[in-house]
Design a protein around this motif. Sequence first.
Motif, PDB file in Angstrom:
ATOM      1  N   LEU A  68       0.943  -1.133   0.035  1.00  0.00           N
ATOM      2  CA  LEU A  68      -0.095  -0.128   0.162  1.00  0.00           C
ATOM      3  C   LEU A  68       0.798   1.188   0.025  1.00  0.00           C
ATOM      4  CD1 LEU A  68      -2.748   1.630   0.280  1.00  0.00           C
ATOM      5  CD2 LEU A  68      -2.639   0.922   2.754  1.00  0.00           C
ATOM      6  N   ALA A  69       1.915   1.078   0.788  1.00  0.00           N
ATOM      7  CA  ALA A  69       2.721   2.362   0.803  1.00  0.00           C
ATOM      8  C   ALA A  69       3.424   2.675  -0.444  1.00  0.00           C
ATOM      9  CB  ALA A  69       3.897   2.297   1.934  1.00  0.00           C
ATOM     10  N   ILE A  70       3.829   1.523  -1.020  1.00  0.00           N
ATOM     11  CA  ILE A  70       4.478   1.751  -2.551  1.00  0.00           C
ATOM     12  C   ILE A  70       3.474   2.500  -3.404  1.00  0.00           C
ATOM     13  CG2 ILE A  70       5.736   0.568  -4.495  1.00  0.00           C
ATOM     14  CD1 ILE A  70       6.682  -1.431  -2.193  1.00  0.00           C
ATOM     15  N   ALA A  71       2.265   1.643  -3.424  1.00  0.00           N
ATOM     16  CA  ALA A  71       1.114   2.028  -4.397  1.00  0.00           C
ATOM     17  C   ALA A  71       0.941   3.374  -3.956  1.00  0.00           C
ATOM     18  CB  ALA A  71      -0.021   1.073  -4.229  1.00  0.00           C
ATOM     19  N   ARG A  72       0.634   3.899  -2.812  1.00  0.00           N
ATOM     20  CA  ARG A  72       0.340   5.387  -2.706  1.00  0.00           C
ATOM     21  C   ARG A  72       1.455   6.101  -3.182  1.00  0.00           C
ATOM     22  NH1 ARG A  72       0.268   6.179   3.710  1.00  0.00           N
ATOM     23  NH2 ARG A  72       2.572   5.953   3.123  1.00  0.00           N
ATOM     24  N   ALA A  73       2.571   5.924  -3.077  1.00  0.00           N
ATOM     25  CA  ALA A  73       3.590   6.833  -3.818  1.00  0.00           C
ATOM     26  C   ALA A  73       3.578   6.804  -5.172  1.00  0.00           C
ATOM     27  CB  ALA A  73       4.974   6.267  -3.189  1.00  0.00           C
ATOM     28  N   LEU A  74       3.014   5.639  -5.727  1.00  0.00           N
ATOM     29  CA  LEU A  74       2.969   5.605  -7.295  1.00  0.00           C
ATOM     30  C   LEU A  74       1.922   6.410  -7.806  1.00  0.00           C
ATOM     31  CD1 LEU A  74       4.009   1.956  -7.882  1.00  0.00           C
ATOM     32  CD2 LEU A  74       5.273   3.884  -8.329  1.00  0.00           C
ATOM     33  N   VAL A  75       0.860   6.758  -7.008  1.00  0.00           N
ATOM     34  CA  VAL A  75      -0.344   7.276  -7.383  1.00  0.00           C
ATOM     35  C   VAL A  75       0.087   8.666  -8.175  1.00  0.00           C
ATOM     36  CG1 VAL A  75      -2.680   8.565  -6.791  1.00  0.00           C
ATOM     37  CG2 VAL A  75      -1.973   6.066  -6.220  1.00  0.00           C
ATOM     38  N   GLY A  76       1.091   9.377  -7.433  1.00  0.00           N
ATOM     39  CA  GLY A  76       1.299  10.797  -7.970  1.00  0.00           C
ATOM     40  C   GLY A  76       2.552  10.719  -9.233  1.00  0.00           C
TER      41      GLY A  76
END
Length: 233
Positions: free
Chosen positions: A141-149
């Motif tokens: 989730l932390a990685i995916a959250r960073a990739l949203v941007g």
Amino acid sequence: MAALFEVRGLVAGYGGARILDGVDLDVEAGGITCLLGRNGTGKTTTLKALMGLLPAAAGSVRLDGQELAGLAAHRIARAGIGWVPQGRSIFAGFSVEENLAIGGLGHGARLDDGLMERFPVLAERRRQDASTLSGGEQQQLAIARALVGRPRLLLLDEPTEGIQPSLVDRLAVTLAVIARQDGIGLLLVEQNLDLALGLADRVLVMEKGRIELVVEAAGLADALPALEARLSI
């Protein structure tokens, strides 16, 4: 050809104490650079200084040729650097989907189906309280959250910390896909030497706030004794 990310002479610290003493490093587009070192050598401090969470006293930090040193963290994020902190910093009380939406704030970016397809466990649990996920799921989730941007460069601090060994290989595959398929540069602070050797294009060893050893992928096998000696307690 210039690297995607270039750091030269980075100096930073806390109060009057200098922790980083002239750090130089490069990350290529689609490449994975792994920063290793004993505890207390300045690895996390390096990432915080690069992200603008700790002011740099001197040095140059360039992404795609744009100077970022001295900018506030939110401006560095908007310039194209994503941040995956140690401990993950998941927002408890918010769903998986809400945590991901937070990653798009300030970027004008929205969560897309392609990202959810890459992290199917998050798609399955998108309405679940993020704090109830396992450690490995929270790291995804932390990685995916960073990739949203939609960053050009991703900084990851100890991504395998607290994750079951059986999930580390799966995480390595995910990171390799992010770099190779999306062309995103990864700068990874890690204690897992096996992961670094299997994943990185370039390994850096930090000692006393400086990069003291740089090994390219082709030379990792021959450099293993030197790496182990520098990392032993």
